[in-house]
Design an enzyme around this catalytic site. Structure first.
Site, mmCIF file in Angstrom:
data_model
loop_
_atom_site.group_PDB
_atom_site.id
_atom_site.type_symbol
_atom_site.label_atom_id
_atom_site.label_comp_id
_atom_site.label_asym_id
_atom_site.label_seq_id
_atom_site.Cartn_x
_atom_site.Cartn_y
_atom_site.Cartn_z
ATOM 1 N N GLY A 136 0.611 -1.244 0.037
ATOM 2 C CA GLY A 136 0.023 -0.029 0.119
ATOM 3 C C GLY A 136 1.015 1.203 0.103
ATOM 4 N N CYS A 137 0.409 2.070 0.844
ATOM 5 C CA CYS A 137 1.086 3.599 0.906
ATOM 6 C C CYS A 137 2.488 3.453 1.312
ATOM 7 C CB CYS A 137 0.473 4.480 1.700
ATOM 8 S SG CYS A 137 -1.213 5.003 1.148
ATOM 9 N N VAL A 138 3.029 2.451 1.910
ATOM 10 C CA VAL A 138 4.153 2.401 2.461
ATOM 11 C C VAL A 138 5.311 1.791 1.344
ATOM 12 C CG1 VAL A 138 4.254 0.029 3.327
ATOM 13 C CG2 VAL A 138 6.050 1.864 4.404
ATOM 14 N N PHE A 197 4.315 5.380 5.649
ATOM 15 C CA PHE A 197 3.213 4.573 6.582
ATOM 16 C C PHE A 197 2.299 3.663 5.658
ATOM 17 C CE2 PHE A 197 4.423 8.633 8.264
ATOM 18 C CZ PHE A 197 5.365 8.588 8.947
#
Lengths: 349, 349
Positions: free
Chosen positions: A137-139, A334
């Site tokens: 995902g975002c990390v 994160f």
């Protein structure tokens, strides 16, 4: 050591302002009892505008995962190659210099991965190591940077091409009517980036000194997908806001070990923009004046949360800000897990 | 250097013989004009039995990607933890010794990845690096080994836990009636493996000396998924059989560089079992007597093609065969891209 060169970031052609998005949601769910609250929360995100791979009226009709996967693949192929060519040029490298290609994307699924497309389309060597990352995902952008740094540490011609692409709009689920779904639909944006990590440090940019990874136990429910007939459904637990107080001491420890100083004494920050509240929590727990993360705030305002692309969009803005050689910085992102990836680096010019 | 320790392999409880599978397909598609040909080709796969996470009569009713994703996640959580605990034990390590966890799986999708589940369930350190690999298909097991070896080369306590799991039966598409779909439905099996790579070489097993990666240009259509409302649809182009003649010289070059001898002079082989024909092509182009790849042939016969788990199942059989210390071996797997990952290693006992 290794150096992150100037990234190239591309946005798809369709734009939507936050006011237009609110009007869209109000018209689609005119009788929703919590729409007034949703509207206030959306205004609170401080996202002003986002880019979408399809216009919102098309996205409001869910054409199914089969159709959306076709749209995803076509946009991914076109935009990834264009971004990658410019990133190689920015780094002063040719396709034959690349030893590893990493692709991060959590908003669609292809097998073979886009790494195969990039080897074919750019003419990367047949020995190129492929590392597709779909589930971070975002990390994933920061994870890609840290894994690329590991690989570059092995050999000083282990240059890595990192392509990140997110078409979050293709995970827009117009029939999801929980409050957090409205917020997500108005928070995430579409973007593509490419960035080269040079193993020989023969370039300007973010020269990595040290990296670290952090996992917060028993927080799998904070950020997650439900995988359904209609594709990926994003769910967010507001408890995620409590995670930063646990990450901040880990970031400070890495900073102390590398620079013998607190984060507050650093020169710059390349922070993932999970959302306004995540950035507020970061400055609070790292004891930073709010304007120290202005590059992240501007990225959020102009593009929304563009998931694994964010760190590269903020890095691009850092290049544009003409930082002083030798200035000390920190990169952190994160994502689901809950997971954080961090890197310390100095500006090389 | 680094050493692959004894893997632990688990199979789900439901079994199906190839004869039962043929009867199932004949009954489901009784009026299909090419069923007789399909039957001959299925018998030709030399798969005798496979393990499935659900019985075939349940799988014949497509319950949708939403439901199958729930089944996938439950089985993945249960079986991965059990396999991982035994693999750590085999390696003489404790959860707190793990520095990186890699999960390979192309037959379902979870975010957070199963890496998060394993950190929580086994109690791995909060600093554990997570590397989920979803898009490398059958080559992902060997890719995980090679990336683990890279990571282990950086530091001699960089031990890596690799968990591979494939529930191919949850990608069974009873409405796909092309010939290659029938073959795939009768070829792929379900299995879970866990294996520890020790960075300090303090264990018996496959001690890696060198690795290599190979990509065959313009072959993305050989092995691919169509991503649809009903989940992942596997498609295979028979041109994939021509790929081994291009991979074989790369394998020989790696072998010559490491051992100064041809593959035919090696003591053992840990080969992916793409299928009988892939193994036949391998022995032909590497000039090996057919029985030299008997461990792979037995794995294929007893479990089917278990995708990214295969190399660990063959490695497990290699452990059981009590190889001589110092004997020279080669590990290789193939998957979408078209991609090959290879590793040279000696047996440490």
């Amino acid at each position: 050591m290794s150096t992150l060169c100037q990234p190239h970031v591309l946005f798809p052609q369709h734009k939507i302002t936050q006011q237009q998005m609110i009007e869209h949601l109000e018209s689609l769910h005119s009788d929703h009892p919590r729409m007034a609250l949703a509207k206030r929360m959306i205004l609170n995100t401080e996202v002003n505008e986002r880019h979408l791979v399809l216009p919102i009226d098309e996205l409001a009709i869910h054409t199914g995962f089969t159709h959306r996967s076709i749209v995803y693949e076509r946009a991914a192929r076109e935009m990834s190659s264009a971004a990658a060519r410019q990133a190689l040029d920015n780094a002063g490298l040719k396709p034959e210099d690349v030893r590893m290609v990493i692709v991060t994307s959590c908003t669609g699924f292809m097998m073979p991965s886009l790494t195969a497309h990039l080897i074919n389309d750019l003419g990367l060597p047949n020995s190129t190591v492929q590392l597709p990352i779909a589930q971070l995902g975002c990390v994933a952008g920061a994870a890609a940077i840290n894994r690329a740094h590991d690989f570059a540490t092995l050999k000083d011609d282990n240059h890595v091409l990192i392509v990140s692409l997110e078409f979050s709009s293709l995970c827009y689920q117009p029939d999801d009517t929980k409050l957090h779904s409205f917020i997500s639909a108005a928070l995430f944006g579409d973007a593509v980036s490419a960035c080269v990590l040079r193993a020989d440090d023969e370039a300007k940019g973010f020269r990595i000194k040290a990296t670290d990874s952090f996992f917060l136990p028993n927080s799998e429910h904070f950020i997650k997908y439900d995988v359904k007939d209609t594709g990926f459904h994003f769910t967010l637990d507001k408890a995620v806001m409590n995670s930063i107080k646990d990450v901040a001491p880990v970031i400070e420890r890495l900073n102390q070990a590398g620079y013998q100083q607190n984060c507050a004494e650093n020169d710059f920050f390349i922070f993932h923009t999970g959302g306004r509240k995540i950035l507020d929590e970061l400055v609070r727990h790292l004891d930073l004046p709010s304007e120290r993360v202005s590059l992240s705030r501007t990225s959020l305002s102009e593009a929304g949360n563009i998931a694994s692309v964010v760190v590269f969009d903020v890095l691009r803005r850092q290049f544009d800000s003409s930082p002083k050689p030798g200035s000390k910085g920190l990169l952190a992102a994160f994502g689901p897990g809950f997971t954080a990836e961090m890197a310390l680096g100095e500006w090389a010019a």
